[in-house]
Write a protein that holds these residues in place. Structure first.
Motif, short mmCIF file in Angstrom:
data_model
loop_
_atom_site.label_atom_id
_atom_site.label_comp_id
_atom_site.label_asym_id
_atom_site.label_seq_id
_atom_site.Cartn_x
_atom_site.Cartn_y
_atom_site.Cartn_z
N VAL A 19 -6.70 18.75 21.82
CA VAL A 19 -6.40 18.73 20.39
C VAL A 19 -6.00 17.34 19.93
O VAL A 19 -6.60 16.77 19.02
CB VAL A 19 -5.29 19.75 20.05
N TYR A 20 -4.99 16.77 20.55
CA TYR A 20 -4.47 15.48 20.10
C TYR A 20 -5.51 14.35 20.12
O TYR A 20 -5.55 13.54 19.20
CB TYR A 20 -3.25 15.09 20.92
N PRO A 21 -6.36 14.26 21.15
CA PRO A 21 -7.34 13.16 21.15
C PRO A 21 -8.33 13.22 19.99
O PRO A 21 -8.96 12.21 19.66
CB PRO A 21 -8.07 13.33 22.49
N ALA A 22 -8.48 14.38 19.36
CA ALA A 22 -9.36 14.48 18.20
C ALA A 22 -8.68 13.98 16.93
O ALA A 22 -9.30 13.35 16.08
CB ALA A 22 -9.81 15.93 18.01
N PHE A 23 -7.38 14.23 16.80
CA PHE A 23 -6.64 13.87 15.59
C PHE A 23 -6.01 12.48 15.66
O PHE A 23 -5.93 11.77 14.66
CB PHE A 23 -5.54 14.90 15.33
N ARG A 24 -5.55 12.12 16.81
CA ARG A 24 -4.70 10.93 16.92
C ARG A 24 -5.38 9.61 16.55
O ARG A 24 -4.77 8.78 15.87
CB ARG A 24 -4.12 10.85 18.34
N PRO A 25 -6.63 9.36 16.98
CA PRO A 25 -7.20 8.02 16.75
C PRO A 25 -7.23 7.59 15.29
O PRO A 25 -6.91 6.43 14.98
CB PRO A 25 -8.61 8.14 17.33
N ALA A 26 -7.60 8.47 14.38
CA ALA A 26 -7.70 8.08 12.97
C ALA A 26 -6.33 7.79 12.37
O ALA A 26 -6.18 6.91 11.52
CB ALA A 26 -8.40 9.18 12.16
N VAL A 27 -5.31 8.53 12.82
CA VAL A 27 -3.95 8.27 12.35
C VAL A 27 -3.43 6.97 12.96
O VAL A 27 -2.85 6.13 12.27
CB VAL A 27 -3.02 9.45 12.71
N GLU A 28 -3.66 6.81 14.25
CA GLU A 28 -3.18 5.63 14.96
C GLU A 28 -3.83 4.35 14.43
O GLU A 28 -3.20 3.29 14.37
CB GLU A 28 -3.49 5.79 16.46
N ALA A 29 -5.09 4.46 14.00
CA ALA A 29 -5.80 3.29 13.46
C ALA A 29 -5.33 2.92 12.06
O ALA A 29 -5.70 1.87 11.54
CB ALA A 29 -7.30 3.56 13.45
N GLY A 30 -4.54 3.79 11.45
CA GLY A 30 -4.09 3.53 10.09
C GLY A 30 -5.10 3.95 9.05
O GLY A 30 -4.94 3.62 7.87
N ASN A 31 -6.13 4.68 9.44
CA ASN A 31 -7.17 5.09 8.50
C ASN A 31 -6.82 6.39 7.78
O ASN A 31 -7.01 6.51 6.58
CB ASN A 31 -8.50 5.24 9.22
N ALA A 32 -6.37 7.38 8.53
CA ALA A 32 -5.95 8.64 7.93
C ALA A 32 -4.49 8.51 7.51
O ALA A 32 -3.65 8.06 8.29
CB ALA A 32 -6.12 9.79 8.91
N THR A 33 -4.20 8.90 6.28
CA THR A 33 -2.83 8.78 5.78
C THR A 33 -2.02 10.04 6.01
O THR A 33 -0.84 10.09 5.64
CB THR A 33 -2.85 8.47 4.28
#
Length: 921
Positions: A157-171
């Motif tokens: 689950v987390y590997p699907a959601f985390r990258p976009a948040v970690e990159a600062g792209n998803a708010t």
């Protein structure tokens, strides 16, 4: 300020603000806009640069709509969906990118990167990932609790959601409808994990009506004040509930504040997160500072965006089989039959925008052939007439706007066209009906009467669905089958002859004789048999059988479509089967017998042009499947089992023989892989291995290849994936040329969640490096060694969380230890959890923290090796009267010889287990 529709605050010069505009594959619900391929189609491109450009175009059009109406067209966009597509039966399969979390993470990061824009501070739009977490079932989606063990949570689950948040792209993220591990996702402590992934304030929103569910259908709290307080403390910043009416939210939060359940600081914290996003959208700064403020509505459906959606539609076309039938030769294949229910139409889905124009498969092929060729079409739908036992026929209005369906002699129109109805079968017994009097689809209308007034099936309740049910003597009853379940009744004939949905049983319904006027399959065969080539286009209608609120029961192509494919293929040896669908479909006969099979998602307004360019070789197909295509539903587990490690599914754990493997896709050329060059053969747990692979196009056509790198760990304390995607690259290689592809393996990505330490761990082990064209087509291999940790035997003498098990029975489930926090294990008689490779030296007793709501006693057995292995002792569990009331129980244990054994805790009746320990004397 906590509701989706935030009011203006004039004294602070704060305008109205609305969270949540849909922008899944283009801007939705606001009128005509560029419609890109469905997300599952974008996932099939394996092209992060393209997906970022699609996100950028969508963000630009969103700014264009915002310029038209800033209050109504909010810039907080609810996209993309980051839920991994673990089960192809999921009704919302079309909304996700892939079953692989790494591919999902890469695509979500790319799409949100485009949506947010390129400025370091200002946002073009504020993307929100959906739906966190464990969401993948529509059946009772607001009441079902999915068990997601720690490994599945951290590795899937987390590997699907985390990258976009970690990159600062998803708010931010949207909380899911479901319950996860016994607790509504809207009050889950897991929401705080999301905030730990970024230093930038993260805004977490609820799903629509999700706040009401917590004290409503989920019955988790007694009052809205309690539930809203719990949501606020868990991290919900914006409540999407009751449409524009914020009174429930305001009253509940106000009551919670009065009762002392929350403080003003809790409210300020949530409002502050929302305002931080609004600041970054440029709302409170002079226009000159905002790089996106000059975007106007002129950008919507621009020529550049039309070109981009055609490029995206082309890139996602995936060639599944080709025995030489493709590409078609425009000099030889001049007369083409394009047949099937999707041959000359395009469909939108629920989260689609409105297409400004439509190029259908038949239209695209006709345009490609021009005056030098011809296209003949046939939908493959039976044309029928419904008559009463008295011989009166159902007739339809020929007016463009349609009218009420009636039986002849009661106000209906005379003539064959007025009585002819085309029947389209979509699987699971569901059909749609189109009257030939005006070419309109039949649906439920005013007064629960049937009208022929719709262009296509549409709307939230899809009131254009029916079933024929046999009632004996060769007759049928017609049942309405829309998603408004309270209206699901049978059709009767009113006193005025109107067809009305009001009969409760087939016996009370009107009975009809179903006369076939013409066979759709026969018509398609006649059309195809004399053609130079036949293209049969089948698949799904996105509003029917697999959509939000409705999962599929089966993955097979509908029976009528299977028969159509078979008949056309047998009639024309130069047949191409095109599957235009939102999800994988089992087509074993087509794979064995059709000369060529090609898949496309519902790819938007340019679908027909993109398809034609691939069919005629103007474009070389290079789409790759983002999901495993199973042979039948028999290959799939119980859909409620979210844990892919336990169920053995997705390509990572499936050991069966799929119809088409994850990553599969063919080309009109051939690629040869050279020996991979690794810059390191041994790395530490923080190291990186760069893999360079020469890829040569040995054919005579230029083309794209998707080079995929997987790893497989050779030895581990736990069950590891059969293989797992680590990196990929879509590269263009001209005929006869060689391109060296650079791929990376980050040792940190090889980590798994170690339940013994409660952390991600990279083990000391060797890993096979697998490079190829799909997960099943590995061309080159190598091996690396990783100097990671060696996990010691499990120490069960401390306070062990029961949820940190290694294995569990089908009936054991993770549940909430308390409403606020903690996870326990619940089970019934015979259920068990296991703890592997435990150090059992000198252990003498067992203690556990348990709860039992039922009357009477239960027990926890401690066994060795298996659920029915040697019994070491049993702890009696008394009734505590409530599932959240725990007590400590204990038992002496028989001494065990040897060191490392597997321990099984077996439940003798219903109970909950929070923690336990095996103690020394």
């Amino acid at each position: 300020m906590l509701h989706q529709y935030q009011p203006a605050v004039p004294r602070l010069d704060i305008a109205e603000f609305r969270t949540g505009t849909e922008a899944l594959h283009g801007v939705a619900w606001l009128g005509e806009a560029t419609v890109f391929p469905q997300s599952v189609g974008l996932g099939a491109t394996w092209d992060t640069d393209l997906v970022k450009r699609v996100g950028d175009a969508t963000g630009t059009e969103m700014r264009g709509f915002h310029a038209q109406d800033p209050a109504a067209h909010g810039l907080n966009v609810w996209a993309p969906v980051a839920d991994p597509l673990r089960d192809p039966r999921w009704g919302r399969n079309e909304e996700g990118y892939s079953e692989d979390p790494a591919l999902v993470g890469a695509m979500a990061t790319a799409y949100t990167g485009g949506l947010r824009g390129g400025d370091d501070f200002y946002l073009k739009t504020a993307p929100t990932l959906k739906h966190f977490a464990g969401y993948n079932i529509e059946e009772k989606r607001d009441r079902i609790s999915v068990t997601v063990p720690p490994r599945a949570l951290h590795e899937y689950v987390y590997p699907a959601f985390r990258p976009a948040v970690e990159a600062g792209n998803a708010t931010g993220v949207m909380a899911a409808y479901n319950m996860i591990n016994g607790r509504p996702a809207h009050v889950s402590p897991l929401l705080e994990d999301v905030r730990s992934w970024s230093d930038t304030p993260t805004m977490i929103v609820s799903d629509a009506y999700g706040p009401s569910n917590v004290a409503g259908s989920q019955d988790y709290y007694e009052t809205h004040a309690q539930s809203h307080a719990a949501m606020l403390k868990a991290g919900i910043d914006s409540y999407t509930d009751q449409g524009t009416d914020s009174s429930l939210t305001v009253d509940a939060v106000g009551s919670a504040l009065e009762q002392g359940l929350i403080t003003e600081a809790d409210i300020d914290r949530a409002v502050g997160r929302s305002l931080s996003v609004r600041f970054r959208l440029g709302e409170f700064d002079p226009d000159a500072r905002n790089p996106y403020d000059d975007i106007t509505a002129e950008v919507i459906d621009s020529p550049e965006h039309r070109e981009l959606t055609r490029e995206a539609a082309t890139e996602q076309m995936t060639l599944l089989k080709n025995d030489g039938a493709l590409p078609l030769d425009p000099e030889r294949d001049k007369d083409v039959a394009v047949v099937g229910p999707l041959s000359d139409t395009l469909y939108e889905d629920w989260y689609s925008g409105t297409m400004p124009y439509e190029v259908t498969p038949a239209g695209g092929i006709a345009d490609r052939l021009g005056d030098a060729g011809s296209v003949a079409t046939a939908e493959g739908a039976d044309r029928v007439r419904l008559t009463t036992p008295d011989g009166d026929a159902v007739t339809a209005s020929s007016a463009d706007g349609g009218g009420v369906l009636r039986v002849d002699g009661s106000g209906g129109e005379e003539g064959a066209d007025a009585q002819a109805i085309s029947v389209f079968e979509w699987g699971e017994g569901v059909v749609t009906l189109r009257t030939e009097a005006n070419g309109r689809v039949v649906g439920l209308g005013e007064g629960n009467r049937l009208y022929n007034d719709q262009e296509q099936p549409n709307g939230w309740f899809v009131q254009q669905l029916f079933r024929f049910e046999e009632v004996g003597e060769g007759r049928v009853a017609l049942k309405y089958d829309g998603y408004d379940e309270w209206n699901r009744k049978y059709v009767s004939i009113g006193e005025d002859g109107a067809l009305t949905v009001d009969a409760d049983t087939p016996e009370q319904a009107a009975h009809f004789e179903l006369e076939t006027l013409s066979s759709g399959t026969d018509e398609a065969v006649r059309t195809a048999s004399g053609a130079d080539a036949a293209v049969v286009v089948v698949g799904n209608m996105p509003f029917i059988n697999a959509r939000e609120t409705d999962d599929r029961e089966d993955i097979a192509l509908p029976k009528a479509q299977r028969e159509l494919v078979r008949a056309v293929t047998e009639a024309n040896p130069n047949t191409v089967v095109v599957l235009e669908s939102s999800y994988p479909q089992a087509v074993p006969w087509a794979q064995r017998n059709a000369p060529a099979v090609l898949w496309t998602s519902h790819a938007g307004q340019e679908t027909g042009n993109a398809l034609a360019s691939v069919l005629f070789g103007d474009a070389n197909p290079a789409g790759r499947l983002p999901q495993t295509w199973y042979r039948s539903v028999d290959d799939l587990p119980d859909m409620s089992n979210y844990d892919v490690i336990d169920s053995g599914h997705t390509y990572q754990y499936f050991r069966g023989d799929p119809l088409y493997a994850f990553g599969h896709g063919l080309s009109y050329t051939d690629f040869e892989y050279g020996k991979p060059d690794l810059d390191h053969r041994r790395v530490g747990e923080d190291g990186t291995v760069t893999v360079r692979v020469p890829v040569t196009n040995t054919g005579d056509r230029d083309g794209d290849e998707v080079v995929q790198l997987y790893t497989s760990q050779n030895r581990s304390r736990v069950e590891q994936p059969v293989k797992e995607l680590r990196d990929f690259e879509r590269v263009h290689v001209e005929a006869g040329e060689t391109v060296t592809v650079r791929l990376e393996i980050y040792a940190a990505d090889l980590a798994f969640w170690d339940v013994t330490s409660g952390s991600m761990v990279v083990e000391r082990a060797s890993h096979d490096v697998l490079v190829g064209s799909s997960s099943a087509d590995i061309r080159r291999t190598a091996r690396i060694k990783v100097d990671g940790e060696r996990i010691p035997p499990r120490d069960l003498t401390g306070r062990i969380r029961a949820a940190d098990f290694d294995g569990y029975s089908a009936g054991a489930e993770l549940v909430d230890e308390s409403k606020a926090k903690g996870t326990a294990v619940a089970g019934s008689a015979g259920d068990w959890i296991s703890f592997e490779d435990a150090d059992l030296r000198r252990l003498a007793s067992f203690t556990a923290r348990t709860a039992r709501a039922q009357e009477g006693a239960a027990g926890v057995e401690v066994r060795l090796g298996s659920p029915d292995g040697r019994l070491l002792g049993t702890a009696e569990v008394p009734s505590t009267g409530d599932k959240y009331t725990y007590t400590e129980v204990a038992a002496d244990l028989e001494r065990v010889g040897g060191k490392h054994r597997d321990v099984y805790l077996v439940f003798t009746a219903d109970l909950r287990l929070s923690t336990f320990s095996l103690d020394k004397p």
